[in-house]
Design a protein around this motif. Structure first.
Motif, short mmCIF file in Angstrom:
data_model
loop_
_atom_site.label_atom_id
_atom_site.label_comp_id
_atom_site.label_asym_id
_atom_site.label_seq_id
_atom_site.Cartn_x
_atom_site.Cartn_y
_atom_site.Cartn_z
N GLU A 402 16.65 -9.15 -21.82
CA GLU A 402 17.41 -7.90 -21.74
C GLU A 402 17.29 -7.11 -23.04
OE1 GLU A 402 21.04 -9.06 -18.65
OE2 GLU A 402 21.19 -9.62 -20.77
N ALA A 403 17.37 -7.79 -24.16
CA ALA A 403 17.23 -7.10 -25.45
C ALA A 403 15.84 -6.51 -25.60
CB ALA A 403 17.52 -8.08 -26.59
N ARG A 404 14.83 -7.24 -25.17
CA ARG A 404 13.45 -6.74 -25.25
C ARG A 404 13.29 -5.52 -24.33
NH1 ARG A 404 11.37 -11.07 -23.98
NH2 ARG A 404 10.97 -11.90 -26.07
N TYR A 405 13.87 -5.60 -23.14
CA TYR A 405 13.82 -4.48 -22.20
C TYR A 405 14.45 -3.23 -22.81
CZ TYR A 405 15.02 -1.79 -17.95
OH TYR A 405 15.18 -0.81 -17.01
N MET A 406 15.62 -3.37 -23.42
CA MET A 406 16.27 -2.23 -24.06
C MET A 406 15.41 -1.67 -25.18
SD MET A 406 19.06 -1.58 -22.48
CE MET A 406 19.69 -0.45 -23.69
N LEU A 407 14.85 -2.55 -25.99
CA LEU A 407 14.06 -2.12 -27.13
C LEU A 407 12.79 -1.38 -26.71
CD1 LEU A 407 14.32 -2.23 -30.17
CD2 LEU A 407 13.14 -4.44 -30.14
N ASN A 408 12.28 -1.72 -25.54
CA ASN A 408 11.06 -1.08 -25.05
C ASN A 408 11.24 0.42 -24.81
OD1 ASN A 408 9.55 -3.40 -25.19
ND2 ASN A 408 9.71 -3.89 -23.00
N PHE A 409 12.48 0.85 -24.53
CA PHE A 409 12.73 2.29 -24.35
C PHE A 409 12.51 3.04 -25.66
CE2 PHE A 409 14.96 0.69 -20.63
CZ PHE A 409 14.69 1.66 -19.67
N TYR A 410 12.80 2.40 -26.76
CA TYR A 410 12.71 3.05 -28.07
C TYR A 410 11.28 3.05 -28.61
CZ TYR A 410 17.78 2.89 -27.87
OH TYR A 410 19.08 3.07 -27.48
N SER A 411 10.47 2.13 -28.14
CA SER A 411 9.08 2.07 -28.60
C SER A 411 8.14 2.76 -27.63
CB SER A 411 8.66 0.61 -28.80
OG SER A 411 8.78 -0.12 -27.58
N GLY A 412 8.68 3.32 -26.54
CA GLY A 412 7.87 4.06 -25.59
C GLY A 412 7.22 3.20 -24.53
N LEU A 413 7.52 1.89 -24.50
CA LEU A 413 6.91 1.02 -23.50
C LEU A 413 7.57 1.19 -22.13
CD1 LEU A 413 6.45 -2.22 -25.63
CD2 LEU A 413 4.73 -0.49 -25.04
N GLU A 414 8.85 1.61 -22.12
CA GLU A 414 9.53 1.94 -20.87
C GLU A 414 9.65 3.45 -20.77
OE1 GLU A 414 10.50 0.04 -18.43
OE2 GLU A 414 10.27 -1.96 -19.32
N LYS A 415 9.64 3.95 -19.56
CA LYS A 415 9.74 5.39 -19.34
C LYS A 415 11.08 5.90 -19.84
CE LYS A 415 9.54 8.90 -15.70
NZ LYS A 415 9.44 9.15 -14.24
N GLN A 416 11.05 6.95 -20.64
CA GLN A 416 12.29 7.50 -21.18
C GLN A 416 13.12 8.12 -20.06
OE1 GLN A 416 10.99 10.12 -24.37
NE2 GLN A 416 11.62 8.58 -25.85
N GLU A 417 14.44 7.94 -20.17
CA GLU A 417 15.35 8.43 -19.13
C GLU A 417 15.72 9.89 -19.38
OE1 GLU A 417 18.75 6.00 -18.54
OE2 GLU A 417 17.59 4.22 -18.00
N ALA A 418 15.86 10.63 -18.29
CA ALA A 418 16.33 12.01 -18.38
C ALA A 418 17.84 12.01 -18.15
CB ALA A 418 15.61 12.87 -17.34
N GLY A 419 18.39 13.17 -17.85
CA GLY A 419 19.82 13.27 -17.61
C GLY A 419 20.33 14.60 -18.15
N LEU A 420 21.36 15.14 -17.51
CA LEU A 420 21.83 16.49 -17.83
C LEU A 420 22.25 16.64 -19.28
CD1 LEU A 420 22.35 19.27 -16.66
CD2 LEU A 420 24.63 18.52 -16.00
#
Length: 485
Positions: A402-420
């Motif tokens: 879970e920690a690795r998954y969260m960290l991947n958002f910050y390194s660009g490995l996971e797709k960045q989330e949008a939102g209003l």
């Protein structure tokens, strides 16, 4: 004899003599009463009915909007208040104590079954449904006079307080006409030119010449028109009586309540309850009365982010402002209080499970909003640092995966989330899904919903409320309650 019989059956059915609505339900449903009494029941109650329905004019109106509040938000705030704070939520307590009239409201706009805040506020403010994104302008260019301007013409003082920018869609919908809700720099100038009496919230970037693109000093415009400009909570405490007020307490929206509580540097910014109390104090002695809009604007932002700590604490903060309003209205006796939302958002709710109660109660251990927590994580964190930070702020023990998954958002490995309101592309949805396993709170989306919403009223004019209304109906109800054309 008649009086004794009536009292016996009212007591038997636990119906207060003074409650017309409950009496009507009682008369409709009680076969026992209709079987024993041969007199027309409305004849029996005629004297009392006339006293109860004698029309009183609303001298003041306070319109409270918890922006983006789904029914699940109201329920969870009440549950949190009872389980953690030791008392019921201030909104739900009005229902428990049978103090208010209650209805459901249809929130659609002219362009969709799901409204945005601009069209929703325009329905209240202008009395007509308009397209999403527009403020009190019809499809063919019609300009609908906003309700606060109508009350100004009737001699009343007018004001708005909010936890987002004072130029945002909800306060603007009661006050001005604009083709776009995003025209906040122009809206800031419109307020001054129209002359509303009390305007408080965030949005320094729309008044400050150092932050505006056109370099206009809009604060100076207000000062020239006799306004006192407030910037901090201490300014709020020292405001002069009988002056117009512009309070701008932050760049952008005001901070979330839970972040303010746990961050000393943010405590110079007033709460919604404090702004509301000051606004009432400033206007309450005006001989023609006043109208005030109170918005918990960041309830909506929290729902967009699926941020449960932000949501619950800002809803509770809204209900603290509601208590301020109700304390005034009950003592005053001439104030109509309207409590509602403009639309649902994200439809959060508690989820069934053997440990649902304990998991939900664990939210009491959360120290900050997800916005604060996720903003504090950086790409150079390692897995252990992420785990430690989440435990420190939420007492949640992440797995390495879970920690690795969260960290991947910050390194660009996971797709960045949008939102209003997710300008930094923080992984709000991803983290809320992890939290769900620990707090038993789920969300259906990150956006507005078309649900029928809660609507409650107290005071003179509340007797006009029907069980089911359209959002536009409230415009005309306010005018009728105050006898304003």
């Amino acid at each position: 004899m008649q009086q004794s019989v009536i009292k016996y059956f009212l007591d038997l059915n636990c119906i207060p003599n003074s409650n017309v609505m409950n009496r009507r339900k009682f008369l409709k449903g009680s076969a026992l009463l209709s079987g024993i009494l041969t007199l027309n029941p409305w004849d029996l109650f005629a004297g009392q009915h006339n006293v109860q329905t004698k029309k009183r004019e609303a001298k003041n109106i306070i319109f409270m909007i918890s922006d983006g509040m789904s029914s699940g938000t109201l329920a969870m705030a009440d549950l949190y208040s009872r389980n953690i704070l030791g008392h019921g939520g201030n909104w739900m307590n009005l229902y428990r104590e049978n103090k208010i009239s209650r209805a459901l409201m249809d929130t659609a706009s002219a362009s969709s079954i799901v409204t945005d805040s601009a069209a929703a506020s325009s329905s209240f403010g202008g009395g007509f449904r308009v397209k999403n994104g527009v403020l009190n302008i019809g499809s063919n260019g019609e300009h609908y006079l906003p309700v606060w301007q109508k009350f100004m013409k009737a001699g009343k003082k007018t004001g708005c307080v909010t936890t987002v920018t004072i130029t945002h869609a909800t306060p603007a919908g009661f006050c001005i006409n604009s083709e776009s809700r995003n025209a906040e720099p122009e809206i800031a100038e419109m307020y001054a030119n129209i002359g509303f009496d009390v305007m408080m919230g965030g949005g320094d970037e729309f008044f400050n010449p150092l932050k505006r693109q056109d370099k206009k000093d809009v604060y100076d415009l207000y000062k020239k028109k006799g306004y006192e400009v407030l910037k901090t909570k201490s300014d709020l405490k020292n405001v002069k009586k009988d002056t117009k007020i512009l309070g701008v307490f932050n760049t952008g929206a005001l901070p979330y309540s839970i972040d303010r509580q746990n961050t000393p540097a943010l405590q110079t910014i007033p709460t919604l309850a404090e702004m509301t109390s000051s606004a009432i104090s400033q206007m309450k002695d005006h001989k023609e009365g006043f109208v005030l809009q109170v918005e918990g604007g960041k309830v909506d932002w929290a729902a967009h982010a699926n941020d449960v700590a932000a949501l619950l604490h800002d809803q509770i903060a809204f209900e603290e402002a509601l208590k301020v309003v109700m304390d005034f209205a009950e003592k005053d006796g001439n104030t109509l209080v309207i409590v509602t939302t403009d639309h649902g958002n994200a439809n959060p709710g508690t989820i069934y499970g053997p440990e649902a109660t304990e998991k939900f109660n664990s939210i009491a251990e959360y120290k900050y909003t997800n916005e604060f927590i996720l903003n504090s994580i950086h790409a150079d964190f390692n897995i252990q640092q992420v785990k430690d930070w989440i435990y420190e702020t939420n007492t949640i023990r992440l797995t390495d995966d879970e920690a690795r998954y969260m960290l991947n958002f910050y390194s660009g490995l996971e797709k960045q989330e949008a939102g209003l309101y997710n300008y930094k592309k923080l992984p709000f949805k991803a983290y809320s899904e992890i939290q769900k396993k620990h707090n038993s709170v789920g969300w259906i989306s990150m956006d507005h919903s078309g649900d029928y919403v809660e609507l409650a009223m107290f005071g003179p004019g509340s007797e006009l409320l029907q069980p089911f209304v359209k959002n536009t109906d409230l415009h005309y109800l306010m005018l009728k309650a105050a006898s304003v054309e």
